[in-house]
Scaffold this motif. Sequence first.
Motif, short mmCIF file in Angstrom:
data_model
loop_
_atom_site.label_atom_id
_atom_site.label_comp_id
_atom_site.label_asym_id
_atom_site.label_seq_id
_atom_site.Cartn_x
_atom_site.Cartn_y
_atom_site.Cartn_z
N THR A 275 0.83 -1.20 0.00
CA THR A 275 0.00 0.00 0.00
C THR A 275 0.87 1.25 0.00
N LEU A 276 1.88 1.28 0.86
CA LEU A 276 2.76 2.44 0.93
C LEU A 276 3.54 2.61 -0.38
N ALA A 277 4.11 1.53 -0.90
CA ALA A 277 4.91 1.62 -2.12
C ALA A 277 4.06 2.09 -3.30
N ALA A 278 2.85 1.55 -3.42
CA ALA A 278 1.98 1.93 -4.54
C ALA A 278 1.55 3.39 -4.42
N ARG A 279 1.30 3.83 -3.21
CA ARG A 279 0.92 5.23 -3.02
C ARG A 279 2.07 6.17 -3.41
N LEU A 280 3.29 5.83 -3.01
CA LEU A 280 4.45 6.64 -3.38
C LEU A 280 4.65 6.64 -4.90
N ALA A 281 4.38 5.50 -5.53
CA ALA A 281 4.51 5.43 -6.99
C ALA A 281 3.47 6.32 -7.66
N ARG A 282 2.23 6.26 -7.17
CA ARG A 282 1.16 7.08 -7.77
C ARG A 282 1.43 8.57 -7.59
N GLU A 283 2.03 8.92 -6.44
CA GLU A 283 2.29 10.34 -6.16
C GLU A 283 3.54 10.85 -6.88
N ARG A 284 4.28 9.95 -7.56
CA ARG A 284 5.50 10.33 -8.26
C ARG A 284 6.42 11.12 -7.32
N SER A 285 6.66 10.51 -6.17
CA SER A 285 7.38 11.20 -5.11
C SER A 285 8.82 11.54 -5.48
N GLY A 286 9.40 10.79 -6.41
CA GLY A 286 10.80 10.99 -6.76
C GLY A 286 11.75 10.26 -5.84
N LEU A 287 11.22 9.68 -4.75
CA LEU A 287 12.06 8.92 -3.83
C LEU A 287 12.43 7.58 -4.45
N ARG A 288 13.65 7.16 -4.18
CA ARG A 288 14.06 5.81 -4.60
C ARG A 288 13.60 4.84 -3.52
N VAL A 289 12.70 3.94 -3.89
CA VAL A 289 12.07 3.04 -2.93
C VAL A 289 12.32 1.59 -3.34
N VAL A 290 12.73 0.77 -2.40
CA VAL A 290 12.92 -0.66 -2.64
C VAL A 290 12.04 -1.42 -1.66
N VAL A 291 11.23 -2.35 -2.18
CA VAL A 291 10.38 -3.21 -1.35
C VAL A 291 10.94 -4.62 -1.40
N LEU A 292 11.22 -5.20 -0.24
CA LEU A 292 11.75 -6.56 -0.17
C LEU A 292 10.65 -7.51 0.30
N GLU A 293 10.36 -8.52 -0.49
CA GLU A 293 9.29 -9.47 -0.18
C GLU A 293 9.79 -10.89 -0.42
N PRO A 294 9.75 -11.75 0.62
CA PRO A 294 10.24 -13.13 0.47
C PRO A 294 9.46 -13.96 -0.55
N ARG A 295 8.17 -13.70 -0.69
CA ARG A 295 7.38 -14.46 -1.65
C ARG A 295 7.90 -14.23 -3.07
N THR A 296 7.83 -15.26 -3.87
CA THR A 296 8.21 -15.11 -5.28
C THR A 296 7.00 -14.83 -6.16
N VAL A 297 5.81 -15.12 -5.64
CA VAL A 297 4.58 -14.87 -6.37
C VAL A 297 3.46 -14.64 -5.37
N TYR A 298 2.53 -13.77 -5.72
CA TYR A 298 1.37 -13.51 -4.85
C TYR A 298 0.24 -14.47 -5.21
N GLN A 299 -0.44 -14.96 -4.19
CA GLN A 299 -1.54 -15.89 -4.38
C GLN A 299 -2.84 -15.27 -3.87
N ASP A 300 -3.94 -15.85 -4.28
CA ASP A 300 -5.27 -15.37 -3.85
C ASP A 300 -5.56 -16.00 -2.48
N ASP A 301 -4.88 -15.49 -1.45
CA ASP A 301 -4.86 -16.20 -0.17
C ASP A 301 -5.51 -15.45 0.99
N ARG A 302 -6.09 -14.29 0.74
CA ARG A 302 -6.60 -13.48 1.84
C ARG A 302 -7.87 -12.74 1.44
#
Length: 399
Positions: free
Chosen positions: A20-47
Amino acid sequence: MTFALDADLVILGGGLAGLTLAARLARERSGLRVVVLEPRTVYQDDRSWCFWRPEQNDLSHLVSQSWKTWTFSDPAGRTFRHQVPGLTYQYIRARDFYASMQADIALSSRVDLRLGVSAETVTAVAGGVRVETSAGSLLARQVVDTRPRATESMLYQSFVGFELEREHPFPFDPREVTLMGSLTADAEGLRFVYTLPLGPNRAIVEWTRFGMAPIKRERLVGELDEVLTGLGLADARRVRTEGGVLAMGLGKQTAESIPGVVYAGNAGGALRAASGYGFLRIQRWARLCTESLLAGQGAVGHPEEPRVRRTFDRIFLQAVRAHPERTAEYFLALARGVAPAALVRFLSDGARPADYARIISSLPWTPFLAQVAAPATFSPAQTLPAAKPTPTTETSVQR
């Protein structure tokens, strides 16, 4: 000695809060360099995530289903139906949320979602924060840590659910949600059925236990099998499974304050202590955090709980813990004695003084008065947990 920064912000965990935070920063074109680290290799329909909002809102493009009526019931079949003019109970499924957030992130060259990468250690260094990962080292100006963490809780909400489909219509009204059905309680705590009708021939049926210890999934699945048999749904095809354990009222933890690191997600205070609803709280936090970053003030964690809400949640959870066998009585009293709008405001963090007064007057006084002067047995969720993330095979569903 200072080093060149790899990112302005590193987000640990690409789940609900991190994405949510990363997507919001992307939509706002913040100019910040942002890296998101996620252990999953793929998202599933799990929630699944649910909440109350007006029919049209800023999240409408993600909502796949909504209902104007939600119900509570006891084992004898007495049902209490709730509606609030202008509000619906809305459902977002994981696949739609994940796809939307990833699409927003992909439009920005400044936001990088790295799947299959785990954060291992986080330390403050000159000029920023160093994150050692499974794919190397990163130096960031600031870190937002959204990872789940091992912690003690006062109570646990353990649940498992199946998305079902069959040729014949289900034996319940597709126009209303069973928020807490067949409410019962014993020495272990509360038990109830949660049902989201997705159409005449499709539904999510969930079995929940609310008590002092987490319940193993195998046991929950066995009990849900019995529930489905009782509902005449044993023959329904199981499309997918979701479930988890929600910590209700985080226990005492050792605070670990690392300069340049803020905490978000469930371990940082996203989950409401007495309800289990967290989706909208994370949306509000992500907006505040984005605004702070855009203003050059740095990332922020979840706001501190207001004193009245924190105190009420503490008293409620301690009363439940002291008398688990009476928990169904408490929730049925709320369903029967509190106006639907007031109850929704309470569950959605918008309770007014008159709402608290109505809630208090509807509950049996003796067990709650005994907890007013009792010492707090859990700390606010904003206390920073020092424990390392604990891997789990269960997924957490924030309602």
